[in-house]
Design a protein around this motif. Structure first.
Motif, PDB file in Angstrom:
ATOM      1  N   SER A   1       0.812  -1.220   0.000  1.00  0.00           N
ATOM      2  CA  SER A   1       0.000   0.000   0.000  1.00  0.00           C
ATOM      3  C   SER A   1       0.847   1.272   0.000  1.00  0.00           C
ATOM      4  O   SER A   1       0.300   2.374  -0.126  1.00  0.00           O
TER       5      SER A   1
ATOM      6  N   SER B   1       0.734   7.268   6.960  1.00  0.00           N
ATOM      7  CA  SER B   1      -0.389   6.454   6.496  1.00  0.00           C
ATOM      8  C   SER B   1      -1.157   5.829   7.648  1.00  0.00           C
ATOM      9  O   SER B   1      -2.152   5.134   7.424  1.00  0.00           O
TER      10      SER B   1
ATOM     11  N   TYR C   1       2.180  11.609   0.582  1.00  0.00           N
ATOM     12  CA  TYR C   1       0.829  12.149   0.571  1.00  0.00           C
ATOM     13  C   TYR C   1      -0.171  11.033   0.850  1.00  0.00           C
ATOM     14  O   TYR C   1      -0.365  10.146   0.029  1.00  0.00           O
ATOM     15  N   PHE C   2      -0.806  11.078   2.026  1.00  0.00           N
ATOM     16  CA  PHE C   2      -1.805  10.095   2.426  1.00  0.00           C
ATOM     17  C   PHE C   2      -3.039  10.846   2.920  1.00  0.00           C
ATOM     18  O   PHE C   2      -3.213  11.070   4.121  1.00  0.00           O
ATOM     19  N   PRO C   3      -3.909  11.276   1.982  1.00  0.00           N
ATOM     20  CA  PRO C   3      -5.026  12.144   2.357  1.00  0.00           C
ATOM     21  C   PRO C   3      -6.007  11.527   3.344  1.00  0.00           C
ATOM     22  O   PRO C   3      -6.637  12.241   4.120  1.00  0.00           O
ATOM     23  N   HIS C   4      -6.132  10.196   3.348  1.00  0.00           N
ATOM     24  CA  HIS C   4      -7.120   9.561   4.213  1.00  0.00           C
ATOM     25  C   HIS C   4      -6.753   9.636   5.687  1.00  0.00           C
ATOM     26  O   HIS C   4      -7.594   9.374   6.547  1.00  0.00           O
ATOM     27  N   THR C   5      -5.502   9.988   6.011  1.00  0.00           N
ATOM     28  CA  THR C   5      -5.097  10.089   7.416  1.00  0.00           C
ATOM     29  C   THR C   5      -4.929  11.532   7.872  1.00  0.00           C
ATOM     30  O   THR C   5      -4.575  11.768   9.027  1.00  0.00           O
ATOM     31  N   GLU C   6      -5.161  12.488   6.981  1.00  0.00           N
ATOM     32  CA  GLU C   6      -4.992  13.875   7.375  1.00  0.00           C
ATOM     33  C   GLU C   6      -6.126  14.302   8.302  1.00  0.00           C
ATOM     34  O   GLU C   6      -7.291  13.959   8.106  1.00  0.00           O
TER      35      GLU C   6
ATOM     36  N   ARG D   1      -0.273  20.821  -2.018  1.00  0.00           N
ATOM     37  CA  ARG D   1      -1.704  20.544  -1.963  1.00  0.00           C
ATOM     38  C   ARG D   1      -2.520  21.803  -1.684  1.00  0.00           C
ATOM     39  O   ARG D   1      -3.724  21.834  -1.926  1.00  0.00           O
TER      40      ARG D   1
END
Length: 485
Positions: free
Chosen positions: A186, A209, A259-264, A396
């Motif tokens: 992943s 992540s 860049y792991f947007p789901h953990t921001e 971003r």
């Protein structure tokens, strides 16, 4: 009913080797045999194009080894990180569950493998990585022969990295690691360096992540192995990568490998708690006004105007999703509007010129409406400094946000609006939103105060954003039409 038998965890022991002909046999022999009873075990030795007989020796030794094993030799030296990438790809393609990295020079004890693998067998617990740490017991690290300069360097680098990344690891620089293969799949490992700070980059990817890292103590052993790491260069590479990752996480730069947007986590700091762009706009709007918000805001500004200034606000939330500003304008009470807000709008348009022409035409029957147009200033001193260093990195959010199709200085924004038939009535400048990146603390407040003062003196250099209050001038067609009527 009989209990179903749980399948054994498939474990690949990945032995990284380079010029290790004197130690590779010993390392393989020290792998505990009883592990084969608990795990479906496999061994892979990857020789990174050694100049000695490492590959031949490992290959021959594994021919009649007590568990399945294979020795490969890279045709070209891939580097420490590149060698790991090959091993992890091997583990993924052969459907292993866990991969344990062991060094072929014997610096890390293979006898510790059962302890490092144990967390992956715990029912109901998702562990993504287990690190064998020499620094959980610092006294043993020195007793094990770790050179004092490496001991101090390890502590200092790890402390700095923990501060920058908000982590609490005892050691960032151990080479004894066990990973869940699905977790590695992943992560964008192919984007990582092939050099020695690959280990640092993969830790940061795990942290960002949301991966779970477990640290367990291991003994330290320094023998007569040859160190292939340039300590000063390694320290520099590690700190550069860490600072860069921190800036990327803050949204200042962009690099897909971090860049792991789901953990921001969304910032809890209100944009109205400091002199932000939203607050400047809100202060400029008269109470009780009718406002059309065409900006790319998150709704906080509209809510503030409704709640604190009793304004009627159009063009927010689901309404905005119904129209495409590059081709049309929304339905709104255009003739009764007091304000049109264009915050972070012009830079996202395919053609700001055509957009402003359509807007001017729609405002033709409203002589009292004020347009507040705002954009990031590409001439900001930090952007200029990065250009001086040869860097032009999109991020971003911010001045070089990935969604920005056009970039403006203060002068070019003024010129765009004048050419489009708007008359500038007022100008506001904003400092960089330091609290959103650093938190609302003494440091961010000091930076804001200094930045605001400098922006007023030299706005082209120190203004992070500019907001222009403009009035539209009637077009020739409109004047002629009125005269004819």
């Amino acid at each position: 009913m009989p209990h179903s038998i749980q399948p054994k965890l498939r474990v690949l022991i990945l032995v990284l080797a380079y010029n290790a002909e004197k130690t590779i046999t010993s390392v393989l022999n020290r792998i505990p045999r009883d592990m084969a009873e608990k795990y479906d075990l496999g061994i892979l030795v990857i020789d990174d194009c050694s100049r000695d007989g490492t590959w031949q020796i490992a290959k021959k030794h594994l021919e009649d080894f007590w568990c399945p094993g294979e020795a490969l030799r890279n045709p070209v030296n891939q580097g420490y990180g590149g060698n790991q990438k090959a091993g992890y790809r091997y583990a993924s393609e052969r459907n292993y569950d866990v991969v344990a990295m062991v060094h072929g020079d014997g610096q890390y004890a293979p006898e510790c493998l059962p302890e490092l693998l144990e967390p992956f067998t715990r029912v109901g617990e998702q562990v993504d990585a287990v690190f064998g740490s020499r620094m959980l017991n610092k006294a043993n690290a020195l007793k094990g022969g770790m050179p004092y300069y490496k001991f101090v360097g390890n502590i200092v680098l790890t402390a700095l990295q923990n501060i920058l990344l908000g982590s609490r690891l005892s050691e960032f620089h151990t080479g004894y690691r066990v990973y869940r293969v699905s977790t590695l799949d992943s992560l964008p490992l192919d984007l990582n360096t092939n050099d020695f700070h690959f280990d640092t980059e993969i830790i940061m990817q795990l942290l960002f992540s949301g991966g779970k890292i477990v640290e367990l103590p291991i003994p330290t052993f320094y023998g007569d192995e040859v160190c292939h790491v340039d300590g000063l260069r390694y320290a520099w590479d590690v700190m550069v990568a860490t600072v860069k990752a921190r800036l990327i996480r803050m949204g200042i730069f962009y690099d897909p490998k971090f860049y792991f947007p789901h953990t921001e986590v969304a910032s809890t700091i209100s944009k109205f708690s400091f002199p932000s762009t939203s607050r400047i706009v809100a202060d400029a709007v008269r109470p009780g006004s009718v406002v059309l918000d065409l900006g790319c805001t998150d709704g906080e500004l509209a809510e503030y105007l409704r709640r604190e200034k009793n304004c009627t606000v159009f063009g927010t939330g689901e309404e905005r999703e119904k129209y495409d500003l590059d081709h049309s304008l929304p339905d709104a009470p255009w003739d009764t509007l007091d304000y049109v807000l264009l915050v972070d709008v012009l830079e996202q348009r395919d053609s700001p010129e055509e957009f402003l022409q359509r807007l001017r035409a729609r405002l033709a029957g409203n002589s009292k409406v004020t347009v507040i147009a705002g954009t990031a200033n590409v001439g900001f001193f930090i952007t200029r400094f990065m250009l001086l260093l040869g860097q032009f990195n999109y991020s971003r959010r911010g001045i070089l946000a990935l969604t920005h199709k056009r970039l403006f200085t203060i002068g070019s924004l003024e010129r765009l609006l004048r050419y489009a038939g708007f008359r500038i009535q007022g100008k506001h400048v904003a400092a960089a939103p330091y609290p959103l990146a650093l938190g609302l603390n003494r440091l961010s407040r000091v930076l804001l105060t200094v930045n605001v003062g400098l922006a007023k003196l030299l706005p082209g250099l120190f203004a992070y954003q500019v907001l222009l209050e403009v009035l539209h001038t009637p077009s020739v067609e409109h004047v002629l039409h009125k005269a004819e009527r």
